[in-house]
Write an enzyme that holds these catalytic residues in place. Structure first.
Site, PDB file in Angstrom:
ATOM      1  N   CYS A 109     -54.706 -48.351 -28.119  1.00 43.93           N
ATOM      2  CA  CYS A 109     -55.658 -47.764 -29.065  1.00 43.93           C
ATOM      3  C   CYS A 109     -55.828 -48.616 -30.326  1.00 43.93           C
ATOM      4  O   CYS A 109     -55.249 -48.321 -31.379  1.00 43.93           O
ATOM      5  CB  CYS A 109     -55.301 -46.339 -29.449  1.00 43.93           C
ATOM      6  N   CYS A 111     -63.169 -45.304 -28.207  1.00 42.03           N
ATOM      7  CA  CYS A 111     -62.242 -45.091 -29.315  1.00 42.03           C
ATOM      8  C   CYS A 111     -62.879 -44.124 -30.309  1.00 42.03           C
ATOM      9  O   CYS A 111     -63.880 -44.460 -30.943  1.00 42.03           O
ATOM     10  CB  CYS A 111     -61.928 -46.426 -29.984  1.00 42.03           C
TER      11      CYS A 111
HETATM   12  C1  LIG Z   1     -51.146 -43.380 -32.069  1.00 38.76           C
HETATM   13  C2  LIG Z   1     -51.944 -43.479 -30.802  1.00 38.76           C
HETATM   14  C3  LIG Z   1     -53.257 -43.058 -30.793  1.00 38.76           C
HETATM   15  C4  LIG Z   1     -54.030 -43.157 -29.646  1.00 38.76           C
HETATM   16  N1  LIG Z   1     -55.308 -42.699 -29.677  1.00 38.76           N
HETATM   17  C5  LIG Z   1     -56.061 -42.735 -28.558  1.00 38.76           C
HETATM   18  C6  LIG Z   1     -57.377 -42.171 -28.551  1.00 38.76           C
HETATM   19  O1  LIG Z   1     -57.854 -41.653 -29.559  1.00 38.76           O
HETATM   20  N2  LIG Z   1     -58.098 -42.228 -27.405  1.00 38.76           N
HETATM   21  C7  LIG Z   1     -57.573 -42.782 -26.257  1.00 38.76           C
HETATM   22  O2  LIG Z   1     -58.272 -42.764 -25.259  1.00 38.76           O
HETATM   23  N3  LIG Z   1     -56.342 -43.335 -26.235  1.00 38.76           N
HETATM   24  C8  LIG Z   1     -55.554 -43.310 -27.349  1.00 38.76           C
HETATM   25  N4  LIG Z   1     -54.278 -43.820 -27.318  1.00 38.76           N
HETATM   26  C9  LIG Z   1     -53.836 -44.639 -26.169  1.00 38.76           C
HETATM   27  C10 LIG Z   1     -53.411 -43.838 -24.926  1.00 38.76           C
HETATM   28  O3  LIG Z   1     -52.441 -42.880 -25.264  1.00 38.76           O
HETATM   29  C11 LIG Z   1     -52.861 -44.800 -23.873  1.00 38.76           C
HETATM   30  O4  LIG Z   1     -53.755 -45.873 -23.674  1.00 38.76           O
HETATM   31  C12 LIG Z   1     -52.638 -44.082 -22.540  1.00 38.76           C
HETATM   32  O5  LIG Z   1     -51.635 -43.090 -22.696  1.00 38.76           O
HETATM   33  C13 LIG Z   1     -52.238 -45.074 -21.456  1.00 38.76           C
HETATM   34  O6  LIG Z   1     -51.836 -44.424 -20.283  1.00 38.76           O
HETATM   35  P1  LIG Z   1     -50.695 -45.055 -19.347  1.00 38.76           P
HETATM   36  O7  LIG Z   1     -50.484 -44.079 -18.260  1.00 38.76           O
HETATM   37  O8  LIG Z   1     -51.017 -46.469 -19.032  1.00 38.76           O
HETATM   38  O9  LIG Z   1     -49.395 -45.115 -20.287  1.00 38.76           O
HETATM   39  P2  LIG Z   1     -48.591 -43.862 -20.872  1.00 38.76           P
HETATM   40  O10 LIG Z   1     -49.468 -42.682 -21.003  1.00 38.76           O
HETATM   41  O11 LIG Z   1     -47.889 -44.377 -22.081  1.00 38.76           O
HETATM   42  O12 LIG Z   1     -47.526 -43.503 -19.743  1.00 38.76           O
HETATM   43  C14 LIG Z   1     -46.570 -44.401 -19.240  1.00 38.76           C
HETATM   44  C15 LIG Z   1     -45.526 -43.601 -18.478  1.00 38.76           C
HETATM   45  O13 LIG Z   1     -44.666 -44.506 -17.755  1.00 38.76           O
HETATM   46  C16 LIG Z   1     -43.339 -44.086 -17.883  1.00 38.76           C
HETATM   47  N5  LIG Z   1     -42.413 -45.216 -17.682  1.00 38.76           N
HETATM   48  C17 LIG Z   1     -42.003 -46.110 -18.619  1.00 38.76           C
HETATM   49  N6  LIG Z   1     -41.112 -46.967 -18.074  1.00 38.76           N
HETATM   50  C18 LIG Z   1     -40.976 -46.610 -16.767  1.00 38.76           C
HETATM   51  C19 LIG Z   1     -40.182 -47.124 -15.691  1.00 38.76           C
HETATM   52  N7  LIG Z   1     -39.344 -48.154 -15.854  1.00 38.76           N
HETATM   53  N8  LIG Z   1     -40.275 -46.524 -14.477  1.00 38.76           N
HETATM   54  C20 LIG Z   1     -41.115 -45.468 -14.297  1.00 38.76           C
HETATM   55  N9  LIG Z   1     -41.876 -44.940 -15.288  1.00 38.76           N
HETATM   56  C21 LIG Z   1     -41.812 -45.515 -16.513  1.00 38.76           C
HETATM   57  C22 LIG Z   1     -43.274 -43.497 -19.301  1.00 38.76           C
HETATM   58  O14 LIG Z   1     -42.164 -42.620 -19.455  1.00 38.76           O
HETATM   59  C23 LIG Z   1     -44.617 -42.797 -19.411  1.00 38.76           C
HETATM   60  O15 LIG Z   1     -44.553 -41.451 -18.983  1.00 38.76           O
HETATM   61  C24 LIG Z   1     -53.459 -43.702 -28.457  1.00 38.76           C
HETATM   62  C25 LIG Z   1     -52.126 -44.096 -28.448  1.00 38.76           C
HETATM   63  C26 LIG Z   1     -51.371 -43.979 -29.598  1.00 38.76           C
HETATM   64  C27 LIG Z   1     -49.910 -44.394 -29.580  1.00 38.76           C
END
Ligand SMILES: Cc1cc2nc3c(=O)[nH]c(=O)nc-3n(C[C@H](O)[C@H](O)[C@H](O)COP(=O)(O)OP(=O)(O)OC[C@H]3O[C@@H](n4cnc5c(N)ncnc54)[C@H](O)[C@@H]3O)c2cc1C
Length: 402
Positions: free
Chosen positions: A163, A341
């Site tokens: 983000c 965003c």
């Molecule tokens: C402050 C902030 C504001 C944001 N604002 C926005 C917004 O307004 N709009 C928007 O669209 N996005 C926003 N985001 C970004 C969004 O949250 C992420 O891009 C999104 O969550 C990505 O999804 P993901 O599944 O790739 O990762 P995540 O949702 O982070 O999930 C990753 C998962 O993998 C697991 N994991 C980690 N290591 C391992 C391992 N070794 N083995 C198995 N599992 C593992 C973790 O425990 C977690 O559950 C924001 C993020 C932050 C921090």
């Protein structure tokens, strides 16, 4: 104990990406789906901007993982530690070996707090806060609320980060709050930004500059990288990326965003590209060397802004392509880089950026979204959480914001 497990389709990570793909696969009747996820909690991270701004409680962003794993998927409560994609096998922290036919890699990214010298020791106290973790997000509101004037310092590190709007959104909320509290005239709001522009997509960069930064007198330093915190003297060190000159900036409150990278176990694996991210085709989301491996979300090499909104556009493409490969066909569905965003610019104001790989706007609504609006703030505050919990994570295809 039998440490050998097999899943036809194995998903790494129960985050936004992993859960949405799992739910979609189960909706179309896929069997043998396993999810490896170590955490018993799931976080709706987009809410943390609002938590840091004192608009909602942080508990609203947290739910039990057990309630979100879709029915029909097996939850392996463990963390992946090592990949062996040539053998269709991986190892976990607890010593399990798991075999699979198809692998979806979505473990998010890693926040490198230690890469800012002095940060781990002071994070969450003495005026230093960050919206980038559940543990520290409340310290942001505490700092904003208790600020009495002086230097409020914010930063944006060298990308990629998740983000890319979040580091500036909290600054706009803080600045707005200082105005409401009538302390703006004795406050300096400073943004050290490692990139050369305020936002990647030019349309929204211009809007932010004209509607927010200039009229509200926010001091922005581009190509400046914050690399050290000296808590004892309440100063940060910032490097000018063009000249190498080092600035010493005093702070009364500091919202800090550290560099981020692919998780170490991904970086060190044969799945990684040179930069450490899972090396997938930017159109089909299929791995460039292992055709039975796919990746989306923050851990992937996809060259778009890392957001949950991007995951929403990526996940149906991944599912369509995986189903094609399962049928012995080529992956033909294409992702065009859609990301979004919601740029909160104050209490009750928001610019909704939506764009693709070419940074061309891909707006949902029939009006100019680069204008600050209450309606878009309402969408972020009240509608997007529903779209996340009840749409994305349940594998529903809501009308796409694209
Ligand atoms: C402050 C902030 C504001 C944001 N604002 C926005 C917004 O307004 N709009 C928007 O669209 N996005 C926003 N985001 C970004 C969004 O949250 C992420 O891009 C999104 O969550 C990505 O999804 P993901 O599944 O790739 O990762 P995540 O949702 O982070 O999930 C990753 C998962 O993998 C697991 N994991 C980690 N290591 C391992 C391992 N070794 N083995 C198995 N599992 C593992 C973790 O425990 C977690 O559950 C924001 C993020 C932050 C921090």
């Amino acid at each position: 104990m039998d440490n050998k497990i097999y899943h036809r389709i194995l998903i790494i990570g129960g985050g936004a990406a992993g859960l949405s793909v799992a739910a979609q696969l189960l909706r179309v009747g896929c069997k043998g789906v396993g999810i490896i996820e170590p955490s018993d909690k799931h976080y709706y991270q987009p809410a943390w901007t609002l938590v840091g701004g004192g608009i909602i409680n942080r508990e609203k962003s947290e739910r039990q993982m057990a309630g979100l794993i879709p029915a029909g998927a097996a939850w392996i409560r463990d963390a992946v530690s090592e990949f062996d994609p040539a053998a269709n096998r991986l190892k976990t922290r607890d010593g399990k070996e798991i075999n699979y036919d198809y692998l979806i890699v979505a473990p998010g990214l890693q926040i490198d707090w230690h890469k800012i010298k002095g940060l781990p020791e002071v994070l969450g106290k003495d005026g230093v806060c960050s919206n980038y973790s559940y543990d520290t997000v409340e310290s942001t509101w505490e700092n904003i609320r208790n600020f009495k004037g002086g230097n409020a310092v914010f930063n944006f590190p060298l990308p990629p980060i998740k983000c890319a709007g979040a580091p500036q959104k909290i600054m706009y909320l803080a600045e707005d709050y200082f105005r409401k509290r009538k302390i703006r005239d004795k406050s300096k709001v400073v943004y050290y930004c490692a990139t050369p522009t305020i936002f990647e997509a030019p349309k929204y960069a211009q809007a932010l500059t004209e509607q927010v930064i200039k009229p509200r007198n926010i001091e922005v330093h581009f190509k400046h990288d914050l690399f050290e915190i000296r808590a004892a003297s309440r100063e940060v060190l910032v490097r000018n990326l063009d000249t190498g000159e080092i600035i010493v900036q005093p702070y009364d409150m500091l919202h800090v965003v550290p560099p981020m990278s692919a998780p170490d176990f991904v970086k060190q694996s044969p799945l990684a590209n040179q930069a450490g991210w899972v090396d997938v085709s930017k159109e089909t989301l299929q791995h460039v060397r292992y055709p039975n491996v796919f990746s989306i979300g923050d851990a992937s090499s996809l060259p778009t802004s890392k957001t949950a909104a991007a995951v929403r556009a990526q996940s149906p493409v991944l599912v369509a392509n995986l189903l094609s490969v399962l049928r012995g066909q080529q992956a033909a569905a294409h992702y065009r880089g859609y990301t979004s965003c919601p740029l909160v610019t104050g209490y009750g104001k928001l610019i909704l950026a939506e764009f693709d790989y070419t940074l061309t706007p891909r707006e949902t609504f029939p009006f100019d979204q680069s204008k600050e609006r209450y309606s878009m703030y309402f969408l972020k505050r009240h509608i997007m959480p529903l779209m996340y919990w009840d749409g994305l994570l349940k594998g529903c295809q809501w009308p796409k914001l694209e």
